[in-house]
Motif scaffolding. Structure first.
Motif, PDB file in Angstrom:
ATOM      1  N   LYS A 113     -23.882 -20.122  65.209  1.00  0.00           N
ATOM      2  CA  LYS A 113     -23.625 -21.018  64.078  1.00  0.00           C
ATOM      3  C   LYS A 113     -22.152 -21.146  63.716  1.00  0.00           C
ATOM      4  O   LYS A 113     -21.804 -21.979  62.887  1.00  0.00           O
ATOM      5  N   SER A 114     -21.289 -20.319  64.319  1.00  0.00           N
ATOM      6  CA  SER A 114     -19.890 -20.365  63.881  1.00  0.00           C
ATOM      7  C   SER A 114     -18.883 -20.494  65.022  1.00  0.00           C
ATOM      8  O   SER A 114     -18.063 -21.417  65.025  1.00  0.00           O
ATOM      9  N   ASN A 133     -11.991 -20.462  58.401  1.00  0.00           N
ATOM     10  CA  ASN A 133     -11.984 -19.360  57.440  1.00  0.00           C
ATOM     11  C   ASN A 133     -13.249 -18.519  57.500  1.00  0.00           C
ATOM     12  O   ASN A 133     -13.264 -17.382  57.036  1.00  0.00           O
ATOM     13  N   ASP A 134     -14.331 -19.079  58.064  1.00  0.00           N
ATOM     14  CA  ASP A 134     -15.563 -18.308  58.201  1.00  0.00           C
ATOM     15  C   ASP A 134     -15.389 -17.124  59.152  1.00  0.00           C
ATOM     16  O   ASP A 134     -16.174 -16.172  59.117  1.00  0.00           O
ATOM     17  N   PHE A 175      -6.786 -20.509  68.734  1.00  0.00           N
ATOM     18  CA  PHE A 175      -7.922 -21.402  68.958  1.00  0.00           C
ATOM     19  C   PHE A 175      -7.776 -22.061  70.330  1.00  0.00           C
ATOM     20  O   PHE A 175      -6.725 -22.597  70.665  1.00  0.00           O
ATOM     21  N   ARG A 176      -8.844 -21.995  71.103  1.00  0.00           N
ATOM     22  CA  ARG A 176      -8.840 -22.615  72.420  1.00  0.00           C
ATOM     23  C   ARG A 176     -10.274 -22.708  72.922  1.00  0.00           C
ATOM     24  O   ARG A 176     -11.111 -21.868  72.585  1.00  0.00           O
ATOM     25  N   THR A 177     -10.569 -23.702  73.715  1.00  0.00           N
ATOM     26  CA  THR A 177     -11.887 -23.788  74.340  1.00  0.00           C
ATOM     27  C   THR A 177     -12.045 -22.634  75.324  1.00  0.00           C
ATOM     28  O   THR A 177     -11.179 -22.403  76.165  1.00  0.00           O
ATOM     29  N   ASP A 218     -13.215 -20.071  69.623  1.00  0.00           N
ATOM     30  CA  ASP A 218     -13.734 -21.390  69.999  1.00  0.00           C
ATOM     31  C   ASP A 218     -14.780 -21.777  68.955  1.00  0.00           C
ATOM     32  O   ASP A 218     -15.922 -21.305  68.987  1.00  0.00           O
ATOM     33  N   LEU A 219     -14.374 -22.623  68.004  1.00  0.00           N
ATOM     34  CA  LEU A 219     -15.241 -22.990  66.882  1.00  0.00           C
ATOM     35  C   LEU A 219     -16.409 -23.851  67.326  1.00  0.00           C
ATOM     36  O   LEU A 219     -16.262 -24.734  68.175  1.00  0.00           O
ATOM     37  N   LYS A 220     -17.583 -23.620  66.719  1.00  0.00           N
ATOM     38  CA  LYS A 220     -18.740 -24.480  66.933  1.00  0.00           C
ATOM     39  C   LYS A 220     -18.611 -25.713  66.035  1.00  0.00           C
ATOM     40  O   LYS A 220     -17.952 -25.675  64.991  1.00  0.00           O
ATOM     41  N   PRO A 221     -19.218 -26.838  66.431  1.00  0.00           N
ATOM     42  CA  PRO A 221     -19.159 -28.048  65.589  1.00  0.00           C
ATOM     43  C   PRO A 221     -19.674 -27.777  64.172  1.00  0.00           C
ATOM     44  O   PRO A 221     -20.724 -27.144  63.991  1.00  0.00           O
TER      45      PRO A 221
END
Length: 284
Positions: free
Chosen positions: A77-78, A100-101, A39-41, A92-95
């Motif tokens: 969306k994810s 897990n998605d 995970f990273r921006t 890079d997860l969205k808010p």
């Protein structure tokens, strides 16, 4: 950079991941990771450095950019996902989205991209071990690749991989490598092979598919590929040999990531690999 929480072995890769990947074989941490999922921006400079002026493809639910070194997926969306050099996956997860998605993407299409970037020919197929050799099942969506593989594993045969058939050419032999030890099946497919979906984990909370642990006693060793079967929708049961020209078309058509081969600058290599495959392995 902190060590990854999870360590897996699949398709000859040592994968270090900050997210759990259901169905992959966990391994000891002594072996060095040659693929990392973190995970990273994702910065615009990262994307520009790896993809330059690559065009954007607008696909349902995702924008895709492709270059020789990288693929960038933007799921509004994810998450955004950057896959580069066959070694690095950045998430890079969205808010409001959950890590897990992303698992179905990572164990499916993203894994195929990694294998493509590492030089594999990757067919979209389910693979089972029969008489010490791998047999692959190709087919259009819904034609029963995973269901047939599940039926064979319920009968005691070992699963080599569900969804991916990576091809390696070694001298005069074609081999593949074991991948996931689980299959993704709808409830009616599970019922068709005599398995109750109750108690099985769903692939995703919003998905109708379930994870079926498969019979598998395989190591990481390469397995000779003896045959490929194309499943068709026909009322008559039978097996017939495919002519080389048709086998070539089907190998190309059922290749993972085949829409982006030109942008990834691997189309010529891909056609040569498909031609080599049909010369050495019979298609039915």
């Amino acid at each position: 950079m902190a060590d990854c929480n999870y360590h897996y072995s699949a398709f000859g890769l040592n994968i270090g991941s900050e997210i759990e990947l259901a169905g992959f074989t966990e391994r000891a941490t002594e072996a060095k990771d040659n693929v990392t999922i973190r995970f990273r921006t994702i910065l615009s400079s990262d994307v520009d450095r790896l993809l330059g002026n690559a065009r954007t493809y607008k696909t349902p639910g995702c924008d895709v950019r492709v270059s020789e070194r990288a693929m960038f997926f933007d799921y509004p969306k994810s998450a955004s996902i950057l896959v580069s050099d066959g070694t690095d996956v950045v998430l890079d997860l969205k808010p409001g989205s959950h890590a897990n998605d992303l698992t179905p993407y990572l164990t499916g299409y993203i894994l195929a991209v990694l294998l493509l970037q590492r030089g594999y020919l990757v067919l979209h197929a389910s693979v089972v071990l029969l008489n010490g050799r791998a047999v692959g099942f190709l087919g259009s969506k819904g034609f029963g690749k995973s269901t047939l593989a599940a039926d064979l594993t319920v009968r005691g045969y070992s699963l080599v991989s569900d969804d991916h058939l990576p091809i390696i050419f070694r001298e005069n032999m074609v081999v593949t490598l074991p991948g996931s030890s689980q299959m993704k099946l709808f409830a009616d497919s599970l019922a068709g092979v005599g398995v109750n979906s109750a108690g099985l984990a769903p692939v995703h909370p919003l998905a109708a598919k379930y994870m079926l642990p498969a019979n598998s006693t395989l190591t990481d060793e390469a397995i000779p590929l003896s045959a490929v079967y194309l499943l068709s929708n026909d009322e008559d049961l039978g097996i017939e040999s495919l002519q080389p020209s048709l086998a070539f078309i089907e190998a190309v058509r059922h290749t993972h990531v085949n829409f982006y081969l030109e942008d990834a600058n691997v189309r010529e290599r891909h056609f040569a690999d498909c031609n080599q495959l049909i010369q050495k392995v019979p298609f039915f």
